[in-house]
Design a protein around this motif. Structure first.
Motif, PDB file in Angstrom:
ATOM      1  N   GLN A  37       0.949  -1.027  -0.022  1.00 23.82           N
ATOM      2  CA  GLN A  37      -0.066  -0.145   0.135  1.00 23.82           C
ATOM      3  C   GLN A  37       0.705   1.428   0.087  1.00 23.82           C
ATOM      4  O   GLN A  37       0.718   2.269  -0.865  1.00 23.82           O
ATOM      5  CB  GLN A  37      -0.867   0.106   1.233  1.00 23.82           C
ATOM      6  CG  GLN A  37      -1.705   1.141   1.350  1.00 23.82           C
ATOM      7  CD  GLN A  37      -2.567   1.276   2.671  1.00 23.82           C
ATOM      8  OE1 GLN A  37      -2.492   0.349   3.628  1.00 23.82           O
ATOM      9  NE2 GLN A  37      -3.663   1.782   2.578  1.00 23.82           N
ATOM     10  N   LYS A  38       1.925   1.342   0.568  1.00 24.32           N
ATOM     11  CA  LYS A  38       2.801   2.436   0.929  1.00 24.32           C
ATOM     12  C   LYS A  38       3.522   2.760  -0.404  1.00 24.32           C
ATOM     13  O   LYS A  38       3.541   3.695  -0.900  1.00 24.32           O
ATOM     14  CB  LYS A  38       3.889   2.369   1.812  1.00 24.32           C
ATOM     15  CG  LYS A  38       3.110   2.335   3.432  1.00 24.32           C
ATOM     16  CD  LYS A  38       3.944   2.314   4.379  1.00 24.32           C
ATOM     17  CE  LYS A  38       3.313   2.193   5.968  1.00 24.32           C
ATOM     18  NZ  LYS A  38       4.153   1.811   7.043  1.00 24.32           N
ATOM     19  N   SER A  39       4.197   1.487  -1.082  1.00 25.09           N
ATOM     20  CA  SER A  39       4.652   1.702  -2.136  1.00 25.09           C
ATOM     21  C   SER A  39       3.751   2.239  -3.356  1.00 25.09           C
ATOM     22  O   SER A  39       4.365   3.061  -4.209  1.00 25.09           O
ATOM     23  CB  SER A  39       5.404   0.348  -2.700  1.00 25.09           C
ATOM     24  OG  SER A  39       6.417   0.078  -1.895  1.00 25.09           O
ATOM     25  N   MET A  40       2.785   1.693  -3.533  1.00 23.10           N
ATOM     26  CA  MET A  40       1.718   2.215  -4.336  1.00 23.10           C
ATOM     27  C   MET A  40       1.221   3.501  -4.308  1.00 23.10           C
ATOM     28  O   MET A  40       1.000   4.186  -5.260  1.00 23.10           O
ATOM     29  CB  MET A  40       0.659   1.081  -4.581  1.00 23.10           C
ATOM     30  CG  MET A  40       1.074  -0.413  -4.815  1.00 23.10           C
ATOM     31  SD  MET A  40       2.337  -0.625  -6.169  1.00 23.10           S
ATOM     32  CE  MET A  40       0.963  -0.311  -7.714  1.00 23.10           C
ATOM     33  N   LEU A  41       0.914   4.070  -3.252  1.00 22.06           N
ATOM     34  CA  LEU A  41       0.470   5.324  -2.782  1.00 22.06           C
ATOM     35  C   LEU A  41       1.788   6.217  -3.184  1.00 22.06           C
ATOM     36  O   LEU A  41       1.510   7.295  -3.774  1.00 22.06           O
ATOM     37  CB  LEU A  41       0.235   5.641  -1.513  1.00 22.06           C
ATOM     38  CG  LEU A  41      -1.283   4.930  -1.142  1.00 22.06           C
ATOM     39  CD1 LEU A  41      -1.454   4.940   0.387  1.00 22.06           C
ATOM     40  CD2 LEU A  41      -2.236   5.602  -2.084  1.00 22.06           C
ATOM     41  N   ALA A  42       2.962   5.908  -2.852  1.00 24.99           N
ATOM     42  CA  ALA A  42       4.192   6.769  -3.312  1.00 24.99           C
ATOM     43  C   ALA A  42       4.306   6.842  -4.733  1.00 24.99           C
ATOM     44  O   ALA A  42       4.564   7.760  -5.572  1.00 24.99           O
ATOM     45  CB  ALA A  42       5.526   6.199  -2.680  1.00 24.99           C
ATOM     46  N   ALA A  43       3.879   5.709  -5.511  1.00 27.60           N
ATOM     47  CA  ALA A  43       3.867   5.686  -6.912  1.00 27.60           C
ATOM     48  C   ALA A  43       2.658   6.439  -7.583  1.00 27.60           C
ATOM     49  O   ALA A  43       3.244   7.416  -8.596  1.00 27.60           O
ATOM     50  CB  ALA A  43       3.746   4.342  -7.467  1.00 27.60           C
ATOM     51  N   LEU A  44       1.861   6.430  -6.696  1.00 26.46           N
ATOM     52  CA  LEU A  44       0.814   7.401  -7.177  1.00 26.46           C
ATOM     53  C   LEU A  44       1.090   8.803  -6.942  1.00 26.46           C
ATOM     54  O   LEU A  44       0.986   9.886  -7.977  1.00 26.46           O
ATOM     55  CB  LEU A  44      -0.604   7.035  -6.492  1.00 26.46           C
ATOM     56  CG  LEU A  44      -1.752   7.887  -6.791  1.00 26.46           C
ATOM     57  CD1 LEU A  44      -2.462   7.601  -8.133  1.00 26.46           C
ATOM     58  CD2 LEU A  44      -3.007   7.666  -5.877  1.00 26.46           C
ATOM     59  N   VAL A  45       2.016   9.093  -6.007  1.00 27.44           N
ATOM     60  CA  VAL A  45       2.282  10.708  -5.863  1.00 27.44           C
ATOM     61  C   VAL A  45       3.293  11.181  -6.782  1.00 27.44           C
ATOM     62  O   VAL A  45       3.056  12.053  -7.352  1.00 27.44           O
ATOM     63  CB  VAL A  45       2.803  10.635  -4.375  1.00 27.44           C
ATOM     64  CG1 VAL A  45       3.478  12.001  -4.084  1.00 27.44           C
ATOM     65  CG2 VAL A  45       1.560  10.619  -3.314  1.00 27.44           C
ATOM     66  N   PHE A  50       4.489  13.884 -11.527  1.00 33.48           N
ATOM     67  CA  PHE A  50       5.059  14.011 -12.762  1.00 33.48           C
ATOM     68  C   PHE A  50       3.935  15.124 -13.570  1.00 33.48           C
ATOM     69  O   PHE A  50       4.068  15.811 -14.321  1.00 33.48           O
ATOM     70  CB  PHE A  50       5.160  12.740 -13.324  1.00 33.48           C
ATOM     71  CG  PHE A  50       5.221  12.821 -14.945  1.00 33.48           C
ATOM     72  CD1 PHE A  50       6.178  13.124 -15.328  1.00 33.48           C
ATOM     73  CD2 PHE A  50       3.859  12.678 -15.656  1.00 33.48           C
ATOM     74  CE1 PHE A  50       6.303  13.100 -16.993  1.00 33.48           C
ATOM     75  CE2 PHE A  50       3.786  12.487 -17.097  1.00 33.48           C
ATOM     76  CZ  PHE A  50       4.825  12.968 -17.646  1.00 33.48           C
ATOM     77  N   LEU A  51       2.646  14.519 -13.411  1.00 35.77           N
ATOM     78  CA  LEU A  51       1.724  15.264 -14.338  1.00 35.77           C
ATOM     79  C   LEU A  51       1.483  16.780 -14.170  1.00 35.77           C
ATOM     80  O   LEU A  51       1.533  17.618 -15.027  1.00 35.77           O
ATOM     81  CB  LEU A  51       0.349  14.760 -14.077  1.00 35.77           C
ATOM     82  CG  LEU A  51      -0.903  15.226 -14.780  1.00 35.77           C
ATOM     83  CD1 LEU A  51      -0.695  15.088 -16.314  1.00 35.77           C
ATOM     84  CD2 LEU A  51      -2.193  14.434 -14.417  1.00 35.77           C
ATOM     85  N   CYS A  52       1.743  17.277 -12.703  1.00 35.74           N
ATOM     86  CA  CYS A  52       1.816  18.689 -12.429  1.00 35.74           C
ATOM     87  C   CYS A  52       3.105  19.336 -13.280  1.00 35.74           C
ATOM     88  O   CYS A  52       2.801  20.413 -13.797  1.00 35.74           O
ATOM     89  CB  CYS A  52       1.786  18.984 -10.964  1.00 35.74           C
ATOM     90  SG  CYS A  52       0.226  18.566 -10.208  1.00 35.74           S
ATOM     91  N   SER A  53       4.195  18.707 -13.039  1.00 34.93           N
ATOM     92  CA  SER A  53       5.240  19.247 -13.581  1.00 34.93           C
ATOM     93  C   SER A  53       5.145  19.009 -15.313  1.00 34.93           C
ATOM     94  O   SER A  53       5.612  20.247 -15.929  1.00 34.93           O
ATOM     95  CB  SER A  53       6.660  18.355 -13.108  1.00 34.93           C
ATOM     96  OG  SER A  53       7.577  18.724 -13.710  1.00 34.93           O
ATOM     97  N   TYR A  54       4.770  18.221 -15.576  1.00 40.64           N
ATOM     98  CA  TYR A  54       4.638  18.083 -17.066  1.00 40.64           C
ATOM     99  C   TYR A  54       3.456  19.152 -17.526  1.00 40.64           C
ATOM    100  O   TYR A  54       4.069  19.856 -18.767  1.00 40.64           O
ATOM    101  CB  TYR A  54       3.891  16.618 -17.563  1.00 40.64           C
ATOM    102  CG  TYR A  54       3.672  16.505 -18.858  1.00 40.64           C
ATOM    103  CD1 TYR A  54       4.338  16.018 -19.690  1.00 40.64           C
ATOM    104  CD2 TYR A  54       2.581  16.844 -19.438  1.00 40.64           C
ATOM    105  CE1 TYR A  54       4.261  15.887 -21.142  1.00 40.64           C
ATOM    106  CE2 TYR A  54       1.971  16.742 -20.702  1.00 40.64           C
ATOM    107  CZ  TYR A  54       3.057  16.227 -21.686  1.00 40.64           C
ATOM    108  OH  TYR A  54       2.639  15.851 -23.120  1.00 40.64           O
ATOM    109  N   LEU A  55       2.417  19.596 -17.140  1.00 38.73           N
ATOM    110  CA  LEU A  55       1.445  20.578 -17.380  1.00 38.73           C
ATOM    111  C   LEU A  55       2.195  21.784 -17.365  1.00 38.73           C
ATOM    112  O   LEU A  55       1.961  22.623 -18.233  1.00 38.73           O
ATOM    113  CB  LEU A  55       0.139  20.298 -16.756  1.00 38.73           C
ATOM    114  CG  LEU A  55      -0.495  19.053 -16.761  1.00 38.73           C
ATOM    115  CD1 LEU A  55      -1.741  19.115 -16.042  1.00 38.73           C
ATOM    116  CD2 LEU A  55      -1.103  19.194 -18.377  1.00 38.73           C
ATOM    117  N   VAL A  56       2.731  22.113 -16.042  1.00 38.71           N
ATOM    118  CA  VAL A  56       3.529  23.316 -15.856  1.00 38.71           C
ATOM    119  C   VAL A  56       4.543  23.648 -17.193  1.00 38.71           C
ATOM    120  O   VAL A  56       4.667  24.720 -17.684  1.00 38.71           O
ATOM    121  CB  VAL A  56       4.358  23.539 -14.585  1.00 38.71           C
ATOM    122  CG1 VAL A  56       5.276  24.564 -14.596  1.00 38.71           C
ATOM    123  CG2 VAL A  56       3.174  23.694 -13.567  1.00 38.71           C
TER     124      VAL A  56
END
Length: 137
Positions: A37-45, A50-56
């Motif tokens: 759960q912790k690893s997958m939530l970290a991957a989600l974060v 990434f998406l925020c940085s990509y859009l900026v």
């Protein structure tokens, strides 16, 4: 950090995401549910950052054309096109997989994750390949 550093940051976030996705997979195979759960939530974060940085980056810079007109051009588009399509398609499915896990609907979570996880890995790895081809060749 300037806007020109964001593609490298994005590639780093994708590499970290791949590592976390792989670790999460191995953890659930070993029965370590909380570690998974912790690893997958970290991957989600990582993917969200990434998406925020990509859009900026793309709001500031716009579209970046592939600079080479050689044998690598068709290869670049062969990686880029499925990357874009699968990235767009998988976003709601990632949310659904997380939602099912959050609601402890693990049977349905597992069934969907078997499709979403490899797609997420592909999108993250192909994102790094696109970065390398676009900015490092």
């Amino acid at each position: 950090m300037s806007v020109t550093d964001l593609p490298t940051l994005n590639a780093g976030l994708n590499i970290l995401c791949v590592f976390l996705l792989m670790r999460g997979y191995l953890q659930i195979r070993r029965g370590a549910r909380q570690a998974h759960q912790k690893s997958m939530l970290a991957a989600l974060v990582c993917s969200a950052l990434f998406l925020c940085s990509y859009l900026v980056y793309h709001v500031q810079v716009g579209s970046v054309p592939y600079p080479h007109h050689d044998w690598t051009r068709p290869l670049y588009f062969a990686v880029l096109i499925p990357h874009i399509i699968l990235a767009a398609i998988m976003a709601p499915f990632v949310a659904l997989v997380v939602w099912r896990a959050y609601n402890q609907d693990f049977a349905r979570h597992r069934r969907l994750a078997r499709w979403v996880w490899p797609t997420w890995i592909f999108v993250s790895v192909s994102g790094v390949v696109v970065y390398l081809m676009l900015y490092q060749l």
